[in-house]
Write an enzyme that holds these catalytic residues in place. Structure first.
Site, short mmCIF file in Angstrom:
data_model
loop_
_atom_site.label_atom_id
_atom_site.label_comp_id
_atom_site.label_asym_id
_atom_site.label_seq_id
_atom_site.Cartn_x
_atom_site.Cartn_y
_atom_site.Cartn_z
N CYS A 40 24.97 73.69 43.65
CA CYS A 40 23.53 73.68 43.92
C CYS A 40 23.07 75.13 43.95
O CYS A 40 23.83 76.02 44.36
CB CYS A 40 23.25 72.99 45.26
SG CYS A 40 21.47 72.86 45.65
N ASP A 41 21.85 75.37 43.54
CA ASP A 41 21.35 76.74 43.52
C ASP A 41 20.63 77.13 44.81
O ASP A 41 20.34 78.31 45.03
CB ASP A 41 20.43 76.97 42.32
CG ASP A 41 19.30 75.95 42.23
OD1 ASP A 41 19.32 74.96 42.97
OD2 ASP A 41 18.40 76.14 41.39
N ASN A 73 22.34 64.87 40.98
CA ASN A 73 21.86 64.62 42.34
C ASN A 73 21.94 63.14 42.71
O ASN A 73 21.94 62.29 41.83
CB ASN A 73 20.41 65.09 42.48
CG ASN A 73 20.31 66.57 42.79
OD1 ASN A 73 21.12 67.11 43.53
ND2 ASN A 73 19.31 67.23 42.23
N TYR A 118 15.21 72.74 51.90
CA TYR A 118 15.05 71.29 52.00
C TYR A 118 15.00 70.80 53.45
O TYR A 118 14.56 69.68 53.71
CB TYR A 118 16.18 70.58 51.25
CG TYR A 118 15.97 70.56 49.75
CD1 TYR A 118 15.31 69.50 49.13
CD2 TYR A 118 16.38 71.62 48.96
CE1 TYR A 118 15.09 69.49 47.77
CE2 TYR A 118 16.16 71.63 47.59
CZ TYR A 118 15.52 70.57 47.00
OH TYR A 118 15.29 70.57 45.65
N ARG A 137 12.53 58.67 39.09
CA ARG A 137 12.15 59.53 40.21
C ARG A 137 10.76 59.16 40.73
O ARG A 137 10.52 59.17 41.94
CB ARG A 137 12.18 61.00 39.78
CG ARG A 137 11.69 61.94 40.87
CD ARG A 137 11.88 63.40 40.53
NE ARG A 137 11.38 64.23 41.61
CZ ARG A 137 11.58 65.55 41.69
NH1 ARG A 137 12.26 66.17 40.73
NH2 ARG A 137 11.10 66.25 42.71
N HIS A 168 21.59 70.17 50.35
CA HIS A 168 20.19 70.06 50.76
C HIS A 168 20.04 69.86 52.26
O HIS A 168 19.01 69.36 52.73
CB HIS A 168 19.47 68.94 49.99
CG HIS A 168 19.23 69.28 48.55
ND1 HIS A 168 18.56 68.45 47.68
CD2 HIS A 168 19.58 70.38 47.81
CE1 HIS A 168 18.51 69.01 46.48
NE2 HIS A 168 19.13 70.18 46.54
#
Length: 461
Positions: free
Chosen positions: A173-174, A152, A252, A98, A203
């Site tokens: 997804c939360d 993801n 997002y 990441r 997102h």
């Protein structure tokens, strides 16, 4: 029923375990009776297993021995055999990956974020080969299992896995749940009794309806500046903008609607010697895993402290760019993605119908997208799986963003399956957050250098 958690040494696994323990207290019993943790990293597995042991000890003291067993394995095939449910939460390249996703993008002058824009494309390119291998292993070792995907980029990975598993893979997804709950609280409605209309991609979606007391109260919320200013998304986007589009954007979408501000906030942090979000999480999690290995008797306390720090610093750069927007206390205690995962598993395992916002194949839910495109929409979930509910036609600008990003996702899938660097370049160049073909070429070269394994994934010019 047996649940396998792929990525079982992951930091958020204790949240899932906590939800499963709570489920054992429900009338009618728990949906899951056995959990198998799978991870390739035995050290991480031991640390998380220690946290789970202490959760069980606390549960036992309050409620007696839970009818839920847990075991940890480092062999994938063994972990999958006989499973009824699979929860996929892997991270290819780990947190150091990441960091590279973020840094390469920032060096090229564009936003660095793990699922949005250039970083999300890089993450997808290296994750899809592994996700498709997992899908085939599940089809071989647990052909009747349902797969709940949180890996993801969740929509992209779910679409790739659905080529193997069809509708037996459901992405979660939360973010939509959190948005809906915050919006309901803002108008004084009970989130548990509210119904949310939502449409888009993972997102990249919008709350388009907020039903409480038999009517849609979203127009009421949009008209009330004080109510909008009382919760995170209202402050992130501002009353004027949400009224202009007539919907509440997923958090997002800040990276799209305020792209310059979001990039400037991250760049300012980095220029001042501060960490990227990935570097921040690497430091937090490395500290936790090392401390848990040295003091397993304190594993839960160490984990919970790190979890709270993680939640408080979530999207900190974007919230600072929007005027130092603070997270509410209700959003710091979990109850997000693990609750969605449990709701999906209960609905499927118990054939208990539930209405949930999920990632699944479109099948006509969003007009203008083909049936196999994975979208994020309300679904009716029961023993037969998730059936998307029609949400109608998106507005012009919503449709433009959704179609553009879906085309990028399709190019990423093509790049991985064909080995084509041209398809990967097209994905970078046509993403709304990459403003130049020259920049896209720089990004592709940068990621090929940062992740040498991508040269095997993308051998073709």
């Amino acid at each position: 029923m047996r649940l396998a958690i792929l990525g079982g040494g992951g930091f958020r696994v204790p949240l899932v375990h906590r939800a499963l323990l709570g489920d054992t207290l429900r009338p009618g019993g728990a949906a899951i009776s056995e959990v198998v943790l799978y991870d390739s990293d035995a050290c991480r597995l031991r640390a998380i297993s220690a946290v789970l042991d202490q959760q069980r000890t606390a549960h036992r003291a309050a409620h007696g021995e839970p009818p839920l067993t847990v075991r940890a394995l480092t062999d994938l095939d063994e972990a999958l055999r006989g499973c009824d449910m699979v929860f996929s939460a892997i991270r290819v390249g780990g947190m150091p990956g990441r960091v590279l996703d973020e840094r390469v993008a920032l060096d090229a002058g564009v936003l660095g974020q793990e699922t949005v824009g250039a970083g999300g494309i890089s993450y997808g390119l290296r994750t899809l080969p592994v996700a498709e291998l997992l899908a085939r292993s599940i089809a071989t070792n647990a052909p009747g299992a349902w797969v709940v995907n949180f890996t993801n980029p969740a929509g992209l990975v779910t679409e790739a896995m659905s080529e193997v598993l069809a509708d037996r893979v459901i992405g979660i997804c939360d973010s939509p749940l959190g948005l809906g709950r915050r919006a309901a609280r803002a108008i004084g409605a009970d989130p548990a009794g509210a119904r949310f209309d939502y449409a888009g991609l993972n997102h990249l979606g919008w709350l388009t309806g907020l039903w409480a007391g038999g009517r849609d109260r979203l127009p009421e919320l949009l008209a009330d500046e004080g109510a909008l200013d009382s919760f995170e998304e209202g402050r992130l986007f501002g009353a004027d903008w949400v009224r202009a589009i007539g919907a509440l954007p997923n958090e997002y979408l800040h990276y799209y609607y305020m792209a310059r501000e979001a990039h400037a906030a991250v760049a300012e942090t980095v220029a001042g010697g501060g960490p990227t979000r990935g570097e921040q999480l690497v430091a937090q999690q490395d500290t936790f895993y090392r401390a848990a290995a040295a003091h397993p008797d304190q594993a839960f306390e160490l984990w919970d402290r790190a979890r709270l720090e993680r939640e408080r610093s979530y999207m900190a750069d974007s919230r600072r760019a929007a005027g130092d927007v603070q997270r509410s206390e209700e959003d710091l205690d979990g109850g997000g993605y693990e609750e969605v995962a449990l709701a999906v598993m209960r609905a499927v395992a118990r054939d208990e119908p539930a209405r949930l916002v999920l990632n699944t194949r479109n099948r006509g839910a969003i007009a203008g997208l083909d049936g196999d495109a994975v979208v994020e929409v309300p679904c009716l979930v029961d023993g037969s799986g998730a059936r998307p509910l029609a949400v109608g036609r998106l507005s012009g600008h919503q449709a433009g963003l959704v179609h553009a990003v879906k085309a990028v996702e399709r190019d990423v899938i093509e790049a991985v399956r064909s080995g084509s660097r041209a398809a990967a370049l097209r994905a970078f160049a046509t993403h709304p957050l990459v403003d130049s073909v020259t920049t896209a070429s720089d990004l592709l070269r940068g990621y090929l250098k940062a992740f040498p394994e991508l040269r095997n994934t993308l051998p073709q010019p």
